[in-house]
Design an enzyme around this catalytic site. Structure first.
Site, PDB file in Angstrom:
ATOM      1  N   SER A 158       0.850  -1.189   0.000  1.00 46.68           N
ATOM      2  CA  SER A 158       0.000   0.000   0.000  1.00 46.68           C
ATOM      3  C   SER A 158       0.882   1.233   0.000  1.00 46.68           C
ATOM      4  O   SER A 158       2.036   1.193   0.437  1.00 46.68           O
ATOM      5  CB  SER A 158      -0.886   0.008   1.252  1.00 46.68           C
ATOM      6  OG  SER A 158      -1.542   1.249   1.404  1.00 46.68           O
ATOM      7  N   TYR A 171      -2.434  -0.665  10.346  1.00 47.25           N
ATOM      8  CA  TYR A 171      -2.462  -1.007   8.928  1.00 47.25           C
ATOM      9  C   TYR A 171      -1.226  -0.467   8.212  1.00 47.25           C
ATOM     10  O   TYR A 171      -0.629  -1.158   7.381  1.00 47.25           O
ATOM     11  CB  TYR A 171      -3.733  -0.445   8.295  1.00 47.25           C
ATOM     12  CG  TYR A 171      -3.967  -0.861   6.871  1.00 47.25           C
ATOM     13  CD1 TYR A 171      -4.266  -2.185   6.548  1.00 47.25           C
ATOM     14  CD2 TYR A 171      -3.900   0.066   5.835  1.00 47.25           C
ATOM     15  CE1 TYR A 171      -4.496  -2.569   5.233  1.00 47.25           C
ATOM     16  CE2 TYR A 171      -4.127  -0.304   4.528  1.00 47.25           C
ATOM     17  CZ  TYR A 171      -4.427  -1.625   4.220  1.00 47.25           C
ATOM     18  OH  TYR A 171      -4.640  -2.002   2.918  1.00 47.25           O
TER      19      TYR A 171
END
Length: 274
Positions: A158, A171
Protein backbone atom coordinates in the site's frame (compact mmCIF):
# COMPACT_ATOMS: atom_id res chain seq x y z
CA UNK A 1 0.24 -16.73 -19.40
CA UNK A 2 -1.74 -19.42 -21.21
CA UNK A 3 -2.53 -22.36 -18.93
CA UNK A 4 -0.42 -21.03 -16.07
CA UNK A 5 -2.01 -21.71 -12.70
CA UNK A 6 -2.59 -18.58 -10.63
CA UNK A 7 -3.71 -18.49 -7.00
CA UNK A 8 -5.29 -15.26 -5.75
CA UNK A 9 -5.91 -14.87 -2.02
CA UNK A 10 -8.60 -12.40 -1.05
CA UNK A 11 -9.98 -13.03 -4.52
CA UNK A 12 -13.56 -12.37 -3.49
CA UNK A 13 -12.81 -8.68 -2.91
CA UNK A 14 -13.06 -5.83 -5.39
CA UNK A 15 -9.38 -5.26 -6.18
CA UNK A 16 -8.18 -8.86 -6.07
CA UNK A 17 -11.29 -9.97 -7.93
CA UNK A 18 -10.25 -7.65 -10.75
CA UNK A 19 -6.72 -9.08 -10.68
CA UNK A 20 -8.12 -12.62 -10.85
CA UNK A 21 -10.30 -11.73 -13.83
CA UNK A 22 -7.36 -10.11 -15.60
CA UNK A 23 -5.19 -13.20 -15.15
CA UNK A 24 -8.00 -15.37 -16.50
CA UNK A 25 -8.54 -13.10 -19.51
CA UNK A 26 -4.88 -13.58 -20.33
CA UNK A 27 -5.10 -17.36 -20.30
CA UNK A 28 -4.31 -18.31 -16.71
CA UNK A 29 -6.26 -20.92 -14.81
CA UNK A 30 -7.25 -19.15 -11.61
CA UNK A 31 -7.93 -20.42 -8.11
CA UNK A 32 -9.91 -17.76 -6.27
CA UNK A 33 -9.22 -18.12 -2.54
CA UNK A 34 -11.31 -16.28 -0.02
CA UNK A 35 -12.44 -16.66 3.58
CA UNK A 36 -15.99 -16.46 2.24
CA UNK A 37 -16.62 -19.45 -0.03
CA UNK A 38 -19.65 -17.81 -1.63
CA UNK A 39 -17.61 -14.78 -2.70
CA UNK A 40 -14.92 -17.05 -4.17
CA UNK A 41 -17.49 -19.14 -6.02
CA UNK A 42 -19.28 -16.10 -7.40
CA UNK A 43 -16.08 -14.67 -8.84
CA UNK A 44 -15.06 -18.04 -10.27
CA UNK A 45 -18.49 -18.38 -11.89
CA UNK A 46 -18.12 -14.94 -13.46
CA UNK A 47 -14.73 -15.90 -14.88
CA UNK A 48 -16.03 -19.21 -16.24
CA UNK A 49 -19.08 -17.60 -17.82
CA UNK A 50 -16.75 -15.21 -19.65
CA UNK A 51 -14.83 -18.14 -21.14
CA UNK A 52 -12.04 -18.41 -18.58
CA UNK A 53 -11.10 -21.19 -16.18
CA UNK A 54 -11.47 -20.71 -12.44
CA UNK A 55 -12.43 -22.43 -9.23
CA UNK A 56 -13.52 -20.96 -5.93
CA UNK A 57 -11.79 -22.23 -2.81
CA UNK A 58 -12.48 -21.41 0.83
CA UNK A 59 -9.32 -20.62 2.78
CA UNK A 60 -8.25 -18.69 5.85
CA UNK A 61 -4.82 -17.20 5.13
CA UNK A 62 -3.94 -17.42 8.84
CA UNK A 63 -4.66 -21.16 9.02
CA UNK A 64 -1.86 -23.22 7.50
CA UNK A 65 -3.85 -26.45 7.61
CA UNK A 66 -6.73 -24.80 5.75
CA UNK A 67 -4.29 -23.44 3.18
CA UNK A 68 -2.72 -26.87 2.71
CA UNK A 69 -6.18 -28.29 2.09
CA UNK A 70 -6.79 -25.51 -0.43
CA UNK A 71 -3.44 -26.32 -2.03
CA UNK A 72 -4.45 -29.95 -2.48
CA UNK A 73 -7.68 -28.84 -4.11
CA UNK A 74 -5.84 -26.50 -6.49
CA UNK A 75 -3.37 -29.25 -7.42
CA UNK A 76 -6.21 -31.66 -8.14
CA UNK A 77 -8.37 -29.26 -10.14
CA UNK A 78 -5.85 -26.99 -11.90
CA UNK A 79 -2.26 -28.10 -11.23
CA UNK A 80 0.79 -26.62 -9.47
CA UNK A 81 0.79 -22.91 -8.65
CA UNK A 82 2.97 -20.74 -10.91
CA UNK A 83 1.64 -17.28 -9.99
CA UNK A 84 0.68 -16.33 -6.45
CA UNK A 85 -1.15 -13.09 -5.68
CA UNK A 86 -1.12 -12.41 -1.94
CA UNK A 87 -4.11 -10.12 -1.81
CA UNK A 88 -5.79 -10.96 1.49
CA UNK A 89 -5.49 -8.14 4.00
CA UNK A 90 -7.33 -5.34 5.71
CA UNK A 91 -7.68 -3.08 8.70
CA UNK A 92 -9.61 -3.25 11.98
CA UNK A 93 -11.36 -0.47 13.93
CA UNK A 94 -9.52 -1.47 17.12
CA UNK A 95 -6.22 -0.58 15.45
CA UNK A 96 -7.46 2.87 14.40
CA UNK A 97 -7.50 6.19 16.26
CA UNK A 98 -10.55 8.46 16.11
CA UNK A 99 -8.57 11.62 15.45
CA UNK A 100 -5.68 12.45 13.15
CA UNK A 101 -3.76 14.32 15.89
CA UNK A 102 -3.60 13.83 19.63
CA UNK A 103 -4.75 16.43 22.14
CA UNK A 104 -4.90 15.98 25.93
CA UNK A 105 -8.70 16.36 26.09
CA UNK A 106 -9.08 13.05 24.21
CA UNK A 107 -8.06 11.23 27.38
CA UNK A 108 -11.37 12.14 29.02
CA UNK A 109 -13.65 11.22 26.13
CA UNK A 110 -15.01 7.69 26.28
CA UNK A 111 -16.46 7.92 22.77
CA UNK A 112 -13.03 8.52 21.18
CA UNK A 113 -10.15 6.14 20.60
CA UNK A 114 -6.87 7.90 21.28
CA UNK A 115 -3.43 6.43 20.74
CA UNK A 116 -3.50 5.31 24.37
CA UNK A 117 -6.74 3.41 23.81
CA UNK A 118 -5.55 1.30 20.86
CA UNK A 119 -6.42 -2.31 21.52
CA UNK A 120 -3.34 -4.52 21.27
CA UNK A 121 -5.44 -7.46 20.08
CA UNK A 122 -6.85 -5.30 17.28
CA UNK A 123 -3.35 -4.22 16.29
CA UNK A 124 -2.17 -7.82 16.43
CA UNK A 125 -5.06 -8.91 14.21
CA UNK A 126 -4.13 -6.34 11.56
CA UNK A 127 -0.46 -7.34 11.59
CA UNK A 128 -1.31 -11.02 11.41
CA UNK A 129 -3.84 -10.62 8.60
CA UNK A 130 -1.54 -8.56 6.40
CA UNK A 131 1.92 -9.94 7.19
CA UNK A 132 1.31 -13.54 8.24
CA UNK A 133 -1.53 -13.60 5.70
CA UNK A 134 1.17 -13.04 3.08
CA UNK A 135 3.89 -15.25 4.58
CA UNK A 136 1.83 -18.41 5.23
CA UNK A 137 0.23 -18.70 1.75
CA UNK A 138 3.70 -18.16 0.28
CA UNK A 139 5.05 -21.05 2.36
CA UNK A 140 2.26 -23.30 1.11
CA UNK A 141 2.08 -22.41 -2.58
CA UNK A 142 5.60 -21.30 -3.58
CA UNK A 143 7.01 -24.82 -3.23
CA UNK A 144 5.24 -25.58 -6.51
CA UNK A 145 7.40 -22.97 -8.24
CA UNK A 146 10.83 -24.39 -7.38
CA UNK A 147 12.68 -25.52 -10.49
CA UNK A 148 10.22 -23.91 -12.94
CA UNK A 149 10.59 -20.95 -15.27
CA UNK A 150 8.61 -17.71 -15.21
CA UNK A 151 7.04 -18.03 -11.77
CA UNK A 152 6.04 -14.94 -9.81
CA UNK A 153 4.78 -13.93 -6.41
CA UNK A 154 2.96 -10.60 -6.29
CA UNK A 155 2.23 -9.15 -2.87
CA UNK A 156 -0.23 -6.36 -2.21
CA UNK A 157 1.33 -3.55 -0.22
CA UNK A 158 0.00 0.00 0.00
CA UNK A 159 1.07 3.59 -0.40
CA UNK A 160 0.89 4.01 3.36
CA UNK A 161 3.78 1.56 3.60
CA UNK A 162 5.96 4.41 2.26
CA UNK A 163 4.44 7.21 4.34
CA UNK A 164 2.00 6.23 7.10
CA UNK A 165 -1.48 7.66 6.97
CA UNK A 166 -3.06 9.32 9.97
CA UNK A 167 -5.44 7.28 12.16
CA UNK A 168 -4.33 3.82 10.97
CA UNK A 169 -1.00 2.96 12.62
CA UNK A 170 -1.60 -0.79 12.62
CA UNK A 171 -2.46 -1.01 8.93
CA UNK A 172 0.36 1.33 7.91
CA UNK A 173 2.91 -0.67 9.88
CA UNK A 174 1.58 -3.99 8.63
CA UNK A 175 1.81 -2.93 4.99
CA UNK A 176 5.34 -1.62 5.59
CA UNK A 177 6.12 -5.14 6.80
CA UNK A 178 4.68 -6.56 3.57
CA UNK A 179 6.94 -4.29 1.50
CA UNK A 180 9.98 -5.26 3.56
CA UNK A 181 9.09 -8.94 3.29
CA UNK A 182 8.74 -8.57 -0.48
CA UNK A 183 12.34 -7.39 -0.70
CA UNK A 184 13.58 -10.05 1.72
CA UNK A 185 11.81 -12.85 -0.12
CA UNK A 186 13.03 -11.63 -3.51
CA UNK A 187 16.59 -12.02 -2.29
CA UNK A 188 15.89 -15.33 -0.58
CA UNK A 189 14.34 -16.87 -3.71
CA UNK A 190 16.69 -15.27 -6.24
CA UNK A 191 18.77 -18.43 -6.74
CA UNK A 192 15.77 -20.63 -7.52
CA UNK A 193 14.21 -18.37 -10.13
CA UNK A 194 11.13 -17.19 -8.23
CA UNK A 195 10.56 -13.48 -8.64
CA UNK A 196 8.82 -11.54 -5.86
CA UNK A 197 7.38 -8.06 -6.31
CA UNK A 198 4.52 -5.99 -4.93
CA UNK A 199 1.81 -3.59 -6.00
CA UNK A 200 1.30 -0.54 -3.80
CA UNK A 201 -2.15 0.89 -4.56
CA UNK A 202 -2.97 4.43 -3.60
CA UNK A 203 -6.59 5.26 -2.86
CA UNK A 204 -9.16 2.95 -4.40
CA UNK A 205 -12.78 2.74 -3.31
CA UNK A 206 -13.49 -0.69 -1.85
CA UNK A 207 -16.17 -2.17 0.39
CA UNK A 208 -13.84 -1.65 3.34
CA UNK A 209 -13.22 2.09 2.97
CA UNK A 210 -16.23 3.34 0.99
CA UNK A 211 -18.14 4.55 4.07
CA UNK A 212 -15.04 6.40 5.31
CA UNK A 213 -14.42 8.24 2.04
CA UNK A 214 -17.92 8.81 0.63
CA UNK A 215 -21.31 9.75 2.02
CA UNK A 216 -24.59 7.97 1.26
CA UNK A 217 -25.35 10.47 -1.51
CA UNK A 218 -22.00 9.70 -3.18
CA UNK A 219 -20.31 12.95 -2.19
CA UNK A 220 -16.96 12.81 -0.42
CA UNK A 221 -16.36 12.97 3.29
CA UNK A 222 -13.84 15.40 4.76
CA UNK A 223 -11.17 12.69 4.65
CA UNK A 224 -12.12 11.83 1.09
CA UNK A 225 -11.76 15.46 0.02
CA UNK A 226 -8.36 15.63 1.68
CA UNK A 227 -7.21 12.54 -0.20
CA UNK A 228 -8.34 13.84 -3.58
CA UNK A 229 -6.70 17.21 -2.89
CA UNK A 230 -3.39 15.37 -2.37
CA UNK A 231 -3.77 13.18 -5.47
CA UNK A 232 -2.54 15.11 -8.53
CA UNK A 233 -4.73 13.13 -10.92
CA UNK A 234 -7.76 14.23 -8.89
CA UNK A 235 -9.58 10.91 -8.60
CA UNK A 236 -9.64 7.57 -6.86
CA UNK A 237 -8.06 4.62 -8.57
CA UNK A 238 -10.24 2.18 -10.47
CA UNK A 239 -9.65 -1.56 -10.02
CA UNK A 240 -8.54 -1.90 -13.64
CA UNK A 241 -5.75 0.62 -13.00
CA UNK A 242 -3.82 -2.21 -11.34
CA UNK A 243 -3.99 -4.57 -14.30
CA UNK A 244 -1.16 -3.36 -16.50
CA UNK A 245 1.37 -3.44 -13.66
CA UNK A 246 0.22 -6.92 -12.64
CA UNK A 247 0.65 -8.23 -16.19
CA UNK A 248 4.01 -6.51 -16.56
CA UNK A 249 5.36 -8.10 -13.38
CA UNK A 250 4.07 -11.55 -14.37
CA UNK A 251 5.47 -11.36 -17.89
CA UNK A 252 8.71 -13.19 -18.77
CA UNK A 253 9.87 -9.88 -20.24
CA UNK A 254 10.47 -8.75 -16.64
CA UNK A 255 12.63 -11.77 -15.82
CA UNK A 256 15.29 -9.45 -14.32
CA UNK A 257 12.81 -7.52 -12.17
CA UNK A 258 12.47 -8.66 -8.59
CA UNK A 259 12.19 -7.06 -5.16
CA UNK A 260 10.35 -3.90 -6.21
CA UNK A 261 7.22 -2.27 -4.82
CA UNK A 262 5.38 -0.35 -7.53
CA UNK A 263 3.25 2.68 -6.55
CA UNK A 264 -0.07 2.91 -8.42
CA UNK A 265 -1.40 6.06 -6.85
CA UNK A 266 -2.24 8.84 -9.30
CA UNK A 267 0.84 10.79 -8.22
CA UNK A 268 0.00 10.80 -4.47
CA UNK A 269 3.50 9.81 -3.44
CA UNK A 270 5.13 12.43 -5.69
CA UNK A 271 3.12 15.40 -4.39
CA UNK A 272 4.46 17.51 -1.54
CA UNK A 273 1.11 19.20 -0.95
CA UNK A 274 2.36 22.53 -2.25
Amino acid sequence: MTNKVAVVTGGGGILCGELAKTLAKNGAKVAVLDLKKEAADNLAAEINSAGGTAIGVAANVLDKEALEAAHREVLKELGPCEILINGAGGNHPKGTTSMEHFSPDQLDKADLTSFFDLDHEGVEFVFNLNFLGTLIPTQVFSKDMIGKDDCSIINISSMNAFTPLTKIPAYSGAKAAVSNFTQWLAVHFAKVGIRVNALAPGFFLTDQNRSLLTKEDGSMTERGNKIISQTPMGRYGKPEDLNSTLLWLCDPATSFVTGIVVPIDGGFSAYSGV
